[in-house]
Motif scaffolding. Structure first.
Motif, PDB file in Angstrom:
ATOM      1  N   ALA A 328      45.729  31.695  24.096  1.00 43.55           N
ATOM      2  CA  ALA A 328      44.714  32.115  24.902  1.00 43.55           C
ATOM      3  C   ALA A 328      44.959  31.638  26.253  1.00 43.55           C
ATOM      4  O   ALA A 328      44.575  32.268  27.243  1.00 43.55           O
ATOM      5  N   SER A 329      45.481  30.372  26.466  1.00 42.45           N
ATOM      6  CA  SER A 329      45.568  30.043  27.814  1.00 42.45           C
ATOM      7  C   SER A 329      46.515  30.658  28.407  1.00 42.45           C
ATOM      8  O   SER A 329      46.625  31.107  29.436  1.00 42.45           O
ATOM      9  N   ASP A 330      47.717  31.192  27.811  1.00 50.68           N
ATOM     10  CA  ASP A 330      48.708  31.734  28.397  1.00 50.68           C
ATOM     11  C   ASP A 330      48.311  33.295  28.651  1.00 50.68           C
ATOM     12  O   ASP A 330      48.560  33.792  29.783  1.00 50.68           O
ATOM     13  N   ALA A 331      47.475  33.831  27.815  1.00 48.60           N
ATOM     14  CA  ALA A 331      47.009  35.318  27.945  1.00 48.60           C
ATOM     15  C   ALA A 331      46.105  35.280  29.345  1.00 48.60           C
ATOM     16  O   ALA A 331      46.251  36.244  29.918  1.00 48.60           O
ATOM     17  N   SER A 332      45.052  34.338  29.260  1.00 49.06           N
ATOM     18  CA  SER A 332      44.182  34.289  30.492  1.00 49.06           C
ATOM     19  C   SER A 332      44.681  34.159  31.795  1.00 49.06           C
ATOM     20  O   SER A 332      44.343  34.693  32.816  1.00 49.06           O
ATOM     21  N   HIS A 333      45.876  33.368  31.673  1.00 45.85           N
ATOM     22  CA  HIS A 333      46.675  32.832  32.688  1.00 45.85           C
ATOM     23  C   HIS A 333      47.360  34.304  33.297  1.00 45.85           C
ATOM     24  O   HIS A 333      47.583  34.697  34.407  1.00 45.85           O
ATOM     25  N   GLU A 334      48.241  34.746  32.396  1.00 49.73           N
ATOM     26  CA  GLU A 334      49.065  35.973  32.758  1.00 49.73           C
ATOM     27  C   GLU A 334      48.275  37.037  33.006  1.00 49.73           C
ATOM     28  O   GLU A 334      48.742  38.040  33.882  1.00 49.73           O
ATOM     29  N   LEU A 335      47.042  37.188  32.507  1.00 49.91           N
ATOM     30  CA  LEU A 335      46.307  38.451  32.797  1.00 49.91           C
ATOM     31  C   LEU A 335      45.545  38.471  33.844  1.00 49.91           C
ATOM     32  O   LEU A 335      45.083  39.493  34.489  1.00 49.91           O
ATOM     33  N   PHE A 336      45.163  37.125  34.577  1.00 49.46           N
ATOM     34  CA  PHE A 336      44.393  37.082  35.626  1.00 49.46           C
ATOM     35  C   PHE A 336      44.737  37.800  36.899  1.00 49.46           C
ATOM     36  O   PHE A 336      44.262  38.603  37.484  1.00 49.46           O
ATOM     37  N   SER A 337      46.348  37.479  37.247  1.00 46.43           N
ATOM     38  CA  SER A 337      46.887  38.240  38.394  1.00 46.43           C
ATOM     39  C   SER A 337      46.800  39.538  38.491  1.00 46.43           C
ATOM     40  O   SER A 337      46.273  40.184  39.275  1.00 46.43           O
ATOM     41  N   PRO A 338      47.367  40.587  37.298  1.00 47.87           N
ATOM     42  CA  PRO A 338      47.442  41.837  37.223  1.00 47.87           C
ATOM     43  C   PRO A 338      46.001  42.281  37.555  1.00 47.87           C
ATOM     44  O   PRO A 338      45.768  43.622  38.099  1.00 47.87           O
ATOM     45  N   ILE A 339      45.131  41.697  36.761  1.00 51.45           N
ATOM     46  CA  ILE A 339      43.794  42.460  36.704  1.00 51.45           C
ATOM     47  C   ILE A 339      42.980  42.243  38.027  1.00 51.45           C
ATOM     48  O   ILE A 339      42.454  43.148  38.696  1.00 51.45           O
ATOM     49  N   THR A 340      43.325  41.065  38.852  1.00 48.79           N
ATOM     50  CA  THR A 340      42.646  40.954  40.108  1.00 48.79           C
ATOM     51  C   THR A 340      43.426  41.950  41.145  1.00 48.79           C
ATOM     52  O   THR A 340      42.585  42.607  41.900  1.00 48.79           O
ATOM     53  N   ALA A 341      44.591  42.280  40.940  1.00 52.22           N
ATOM     54  CA  ALA A 341      45.262  43.221  41.867  1.00 52.22           C
ATOM     55  C   ALA A 341      44.719  44.747  41.363  1.00 52.22           C
ATOM     56  O   ALA A 341      44.946  45.315  42.333  1.00 52.22           O
ATOM     57  N   LEU A 342      44.756  44.808  40.062  1.00 54.22           N
ATOM     58  CA  LEU A 342      44.157  46.246  39.929  1.00 54.22           C
ATOM     59  C   LEU A 342      42.799  46.563  40.349  1.00 54.22           C
ATOM     60  O   LEU A 342      42.511  47.661  41.028  1.00 54.22           O
ATOM     61  N   ARG A 343      42.146  45.670  40.228  1.00 51.70           N
ATOM     62  CA  ARG A 343      40.665  45.594  40.797  1.00 51.70           C
ATOM     63  C   ARG A 343      40.600  45.849  42.448  1.00 51.70           C
ATOM     64  O   ARG A 343      40.087  46.854  42.718  1.00 51.70           O
ATOM     65  N   ALA A 344      41.384  45.282  43.076  1.00 48.35           N
ATOM     66  CA  ALA A 344      41.535  45.241  44.455  1.00 48.35           C
ATOM     67  C   ALA A 344      42.212  46.866  44.589  1.00 48.35           C
ATOM     68  O   ALA A 344      41.541  47.543  45.659  1.00 48.35           O
ATOM     69  N   ASN A 345      43.338  47.134  44.158  1.00 47.13           N
ATOM     70  CA  ASN A 345      43.725  48.572  44.311  1.00 47.13           C
ATOM     71  C   ASN A 345      42.691  49.728  44.026  1.00 47.13           C
ATOM     72  O   ASN A 345      42.381  50.660  44.837  1.00 47.13           O
ATOM     73  N   LEU A 346      41.982  49.416  43.003  1.00 43.56           N
ATOM     74  CA  LEU A 346      41.054  50.630  42.756  1.00 43.56           C
ATOM     75  C   LEU A 346      39.839  50.365  43.887  1.00 43.56           C
ATOM     76  O   LEU A 346      39.459  51.579  44.062  1.00 43.56           O
ATOM     77  N   GLU A 347      39.645  49.369  44.150  1.00 40.51           N
ATOM     78  CA  GLU A 347      38.266  49.238  45.220  1.00 40.51           C
ATOM     79  C   GLU A 347      38.803  50.014  46.528  1.00 40.51           C
ATOM     80  O   GLU A 347      38.298  50.623  47.162  1.00 40.51           O
ATOM     81  N   LEU A 348      40.281  49.646  46.871  1.00 41.34           N
ATOM     82  CA  LEU A 348      40.834  50.418  48.030  1.00 41.34           C
ATOM     83  C   LEU A 348      41.013  51.964  47.808  1.00 41.34           C
ATOM     84  O   LEU A 348      40.654  52.745  48.933  1.00 41.34           O
ATOM     85  N   ALA A 349      41.137  52.338  46.651  1.00 42.52           N
ATOM     86  CA  ALA A 349      41.198  53.651  46.359  1.00 42.52           C
ATOM     87  C   ALA A 349      39.848  54.350  46.556  1.00 42.52           C
ATOM     88  O   ALA A 349      40.023  55.552  47.036  1.00 42.52           O
ATOM     89  N   ILE A 350      39.018  53.828  46.343  1.00 40.72           N
ATOM     90  CA  ILE A 350      37.607  54.441  46.361  1.00 40.72           C
ATOM     91  C   ILE A 350      37.250  54.353  47.994  1.00 40.72           C
ATOM     92  O   ILE A 350      36.604  55.201  48.460  1.00 40.72           O
ATOM     93  N   ASP A 351      37.558  53.285  48.642  1.00 42.23           N
ATOM     94  CA  ASP A 351      37.448  53.314  49.897  1.00 42.23           C
ATOM     95  C   ASP A 351      38.111  54.305  50.880  1.00 42.23           C
ATOM     96  O   ASP A 351      37.694  54.943  51.889  1.00 42.23           O
ATOM     97  N   GLU A 352      39.156  54.539  50.408  1.00 45.90           N
ATOM     98  CA  GLU A 352      40.394  55.424  51.024  1.00 45.90           C
ATOM     99  C   GLU A 352      40.772  56.394  50.050  1.00 45.90           C
ATOM    100  O   GLU A 352      41.877  56.254  49.742  1.00 45.90           O
TER     101      GLU A 352
END
Length: 490
Positions: A328-352
């Motif tokens: 559970a610790s590894d999963a939460s740590h490893e998944l946190f970075s791509p999820i954050t990046a994915l959210r940022a890219n999707l927000e930028l795609a909406i704005d542009e």
């Protein structure tokens, strides 16, 4: 708090019940055997005496004795056999009856003076003071010209003497009467039958219990014609006294045995229940979250085996739960970075909306998430340690050559020399082919990644007696000395 259904109560009770049932069974068999034996002895006693009395009465009948003599003879037989003797005629009518033998009788000794026939003085010395009594042939006094006292006759019959003067100087408590007349001395002793003989003491009561056996035997003449019958009843039954005494002893012994069995059962139950209670307390603590708690296996019996099995189970459970927590610790740590990046890219795609580069980056992050999920699942499968008995047999040499071909091309692209050294012969092992390929791939990938151009990467496979050894060696930057002890940790 344990109730009455606990082992500490039930085991002593079981021991006590087993001891009680055993004691009752043994006592029952023993008392039945004793009762049968003594009934047989009573029967044999009556049979033997009845036949002897029948022979004696047949001889007496040949002399045509008067009724008083026959009655006296029957009473004498009753006295000595301690039974009730009845004499019946051929028609079953009673001729003589001794009566119940429960009353006390008298033992009479009659002495007579030989010689001058004078009456002995009252202050004469005791009989045994003048030597043994002089008895002639057929009971007559010895004809040696001397004078003395001799035993004329003795018999036991009639009621015990009462009210006569104790002239013999008998001590208190012993009622012996005597009389002296016409050169004759008569001593009267009260007599009562006993298991050992006769009590010559009025203070001793005759036995109250009598046998219920009744035996009737015919008195036959020489022509086997019945002259009458002898009936014996109310004989001695000392066996009942012995059986009663044995029963009392068995009752005491059984009670002591039941108590002892209960005490031993309590001690054994305590020895069994105490470690079980401690084991239950250990499981309670473990259920409360103390995964490191263990039972005390310092026993060589089944309870010790149970404690050791529990400790193995507890260790396995602790390892499994720890693995789940790490996963559970590894999963939460490893998944946190791509999820954050994915959210940022999707927000930028909406704005542009016109900039598709953000969407491409989002797709890349999704691929990374998919790869991480697959890797985490593989990690979970590896740490769950599946049942190795179901692994197929594979050729480790063939797997090594297949992996070497793939990474030799990669090494050549980055200007590295790839060396492959595989000993001849097959290398059959049992394992998971996919996981072994992933293991070798990870090792070779790291070796190529951390080796400078112009370096070397080697893969060796050697047969070491009963083992197979794989070596991955490179000329890269290596590991820090302080990191070596933690090489195989997470």
């Amino acid at each position: 708090m344990m109730g009455r259904n606990s082992l500490r109560w039930r085991l002593p009770l079981s021991y006590a019940v087993i001891a009680l049932v055993t004691a009752l069974a043994v006592a029952g068999v023993l008392l039945v055997a004793l009762n049968s034996y003594y009934l047989q002895q009573e029967r044999r006693y009556l049979v033997g005496n009845a036949h002897t009395i029948g022979i004696a009465m047949r001889l007496a009948d040949s002399y045509d004795l008067p009724a008083e003599a026959v009655q006296a003879q029957v009473e004498t037989f009753s006295f000595f056999t301690q039974t009730r003797v009845r004499l019946l005629d051929p028609q079953g009518n009673m001729v003589a009856d001794s009566g119940s033998p429960t009353e006390q009788h008298a033992l009479i000794l009659r002495y007579e003076q030989s010689g001058n026939g004078d009456e002995p003085p009252r202050d004469a010395p005791p009989l045994f003071g003048s030597g043994p009594a002089e008895i002639g042939q057929n009971g007559d006094p010895a004809q040696d010209g001397g004078s003395g006292w001799w035993l004329r006759d003795w018999f036991g019959s009639g009621p015990a003497p009462e009210g006569e003067e104790n002239s013999g100087g008998a001590p208190d408590g012993v009622d012996i009467s005597s009389s002296v007349a016409d050169g004759e001395v008569v001593l009267n002793f009260p007599a009562a039958g006993s298991f050992y003989g006769f009590y010559l003491d009025r203070s001793v009561a005759p036995p109250a219990r009598r046998s219920a056996e009744i035996l009737t035997v015919p008195i036959l003449d020489e022509s086997e014609v019945a002259l009458g019958y002898v009936e014996l009843s109310e004989g001695p039954t000392y066996g009942r006294e012995i059986i009663a005494s044995v029963a009392r002893g068995l009752a005491l012994a059984s009670s002591a045995g039941v108590i002892l069995a209960a005490v031993m059962g309590w001690m054994i139950s305590r020895r069994i229940s105490v470690p079980l209670v401690k084991l239950a307390e250990t499981t309670t603590r473990m259920a409360g979250g103390e995964l490191s708690t263990r039972a005390d296996p310092d026993r060589s019996d089944e309870i010790g085996l149970l404690a050791r099995s529990f400790n193995m189970m507890a260790a396995r459970m602790e390892e499994t739960i720890t693995t789940l927590r790490r996963f559970a610790s590894d999963a939460s740590h490893e998944l946190f970075s791509p999820i954050t990046a994915l959210r940022a890219n999707l927000e930028l795609a909406i704005d542009e909306p016109q900039n598709t580069a953000h969407l491409s980056e989002a797709i890349g992050q999704l691929a990374r998430l998919e790869s991480l999920s697959s890797s985490l699942l593989d990690l979970s499968r590896l740490e769950s340690q599946p049942d190795r008995s179901n692994w197929p047999q594979i050729d480790l040499g063939g797997i090594a050559m297949h992996i070497a071909e793939r990474y030799a091309a990669v090494a050549e692209q980055v200007d590295l020399t790839f060396n492959l050294e595989i000993a001849p012969g097959p290398f059959p092992i049992r394992g998971d082919k996919t996981q072994i390929e992933q293991l070798l791939g990870n090792l070779l990938n790291n070796a190529i990644k951390f080796t400078q151009p112009g370096g070397q990467v080697s893969l060796r496979l050697e047969d070491q007696d009963t083992n197979v050894e794989i070596q991955v060696e490179d000329t890269g930057i290596g590991l820090l000395q302080e990191d070596l002890p933690h090489l195989f940790e997470r």
